[in-house]
Design a protein around this motif. Structure first.
Motif, PDB file in Angstrom:
ATOM      1  N   VAL A 143      -0.162   3.912 -12.941  1.00  0.00           N
ATOM      2  CA  VAL A 143      -0.726   3.655 -11.614  1.00  0.00           C
ATOM      3  C   VAL A 143      -1.571   2.386 -11.615  1.00  0.00           C
ATOM      4  N   GLU A 179       1.485   6.731  -6.953  1.00  0.00           N
ATOM      5  CA  GLU A 179       0.424   7.711  -7.208  1.00  0.00           C
ATOM      6  C   GLU A 179       0.920   9.147  -6.985  1.00  0.00           C
ATOM      7  N   GLN A 180       1.678   9.362  -5.916  1.00  0.00           N
ATOM      8  CA  GLN A 180       2.205  10.698  -5.631  1.00  0.00           C
ATOM      9  C   GLN A 180       3.173  11.149  -6.719  1.00  0.00           C
ATOM     10  N   GLU A 197       0.829  -1.209   0.000  1.00  0.00           N
ATOM     11  CA  GLU A 197       0.000   0.000   0.000  1.00  0.00           C
ATOM     12  C   GLU A 197       0.862   1.257   0.000  1.00  0.00           C
ATOM     13  N   ARG A 198       1.926   1.270   0.787  1.00  0.00           N
ATOM     14  CA  ARG A 198       2.824   2.425   0.813  1.00  0.00           C
ATOM     15  C   ARG A 198       3.460   2.643  -0.557  1.00  0.00           C
ATOM     16  N   LYS A 199       3.901   1.558  -1.188  1.00  0.00           N
ATOM     17  CA  LYS A 199       4.523   1.670  -2.509  1.00  0.00           C
ATOM     18  C   LYS A 199       3.521   2.186  -3.539  1.00  0.00           C
ATOM     19  N   GLN A 200       2.269   1.731  -3.461  1.00  0.00           N
ATOM     20  CA  GLN A 200       1.243   2.216  -4.379  1.00  0.00           C
ATOM     21  C   GLN A 200       1.018   3.710  -4.192  1.00  0.00           C
ATOM     22  N   ARG A 201       0.987   4.171  -2.945  1.00  0.00           N
ATOM     23  CA  ARG A 201       0.835   5.611  -2.679  1.00  0.00           C
ATOM     24  C   ARG A 201       2.016   6.397  -3.252  1.00  0.00           C
ATOM     25  N   GLU A 202       3.221   5.851  -3.150  1.00  0.00           N
ATOM     26  CA  GLU A 202       4.398   6.519  -3.703  1.00  0.00           C
ATOM     27  C   GLU A 202       4.285   6.649  -5.223  1.00  0.00           C
TER      28      GLU A 202
END
Length: 188
Positions: free
Chosen positions: A179, A148-149, A141-146
């Motif tokens: 993404v 996306e950001q 989840e953290r990697k996906q947010r990175e």
């Protein structure tokens, strides 16, 4: 998880220093064995104590059901774990670095699991003269947010540069595809 247990009063400077060094939790003595066990068991990570030569000395498996079960037993060799040898060698090298430097070591990797590509993080700390403690956490989840950001940042830069609308549209399409892990031709 790395739980810092200290006999000192909880002062901000020590707390910040401990967390910056890789700690996840900070507990002040006196603390009961029962409380410490409950804190460890509540964490959604698999934890291993491993000897320098790769023998599993202890395994604490997460109770979370969506994490792949640990495929090792106490006394077995890390070199026999059913993952690519390259990953085993990276894990053991990070563990030896933690032992040699007495500092937190962190590595990340991905492994295909039933069609998914979870991102995993391993944190390594010495836990004795010839053994280290490994905490494995799913950081997908953290990697996906990175991702996306980073995509949002690239689009914002294009808009700020006053690029032509067609260029911005193409960039937005590419970033959405990145993404979502899709082909841009499938988006339109």
């Amino acid at each position: 998880p790395i739980i810092l247990v200290t006999g000192h009063h909880r002062d901000t400077q020590s707390l910040v220093k401990g967390l910056a060094a890789g700690g996840d939790e900070y507990v002040t003595k006196p603390v009961s064995q029962q409380e410490l066990r409950a804190r460890v068991e509540a964490m959604p990570d698999n934890m291993f104590r491993i000897s320098r030569d790769g023998v599993f000395l202890d395994i604490q498996e997460t109770p979370v059901s969506d994490v792949q079960p640990v495929q090792a037993k106490v006394g077995s060799s890390a070199y026999d774990y059913p993952v690519p040898m390259e990953l085993i060698e990276r894990v053991m090298a990070a563990g030896r670095r933690a032992l040699d430097t007495a500092e937190l070591q962190t590595i990340e990797w991905t492994l295909e699991d039933e069609g998914q590509m979870p991102h995993m993080e391993g944190r390594f700390m010495p836990s004795g003269d010839d053994e280290f403690f490994l905490v494995v956490r799913d950081v997908t989840e953290r990697k996906q947010r990175e991702v996306e950001q980073a995509a949002l940042h690239r689009v914002a830069l294009a808009v700020a540069s006053e690029a032509r609308p067609e260029q911005i549209f193409d960039l937005v399409s590419q970033e959405i595809a990145r993404v979502l892990g899709a082909d841009t031709s499938n988006l339109i």
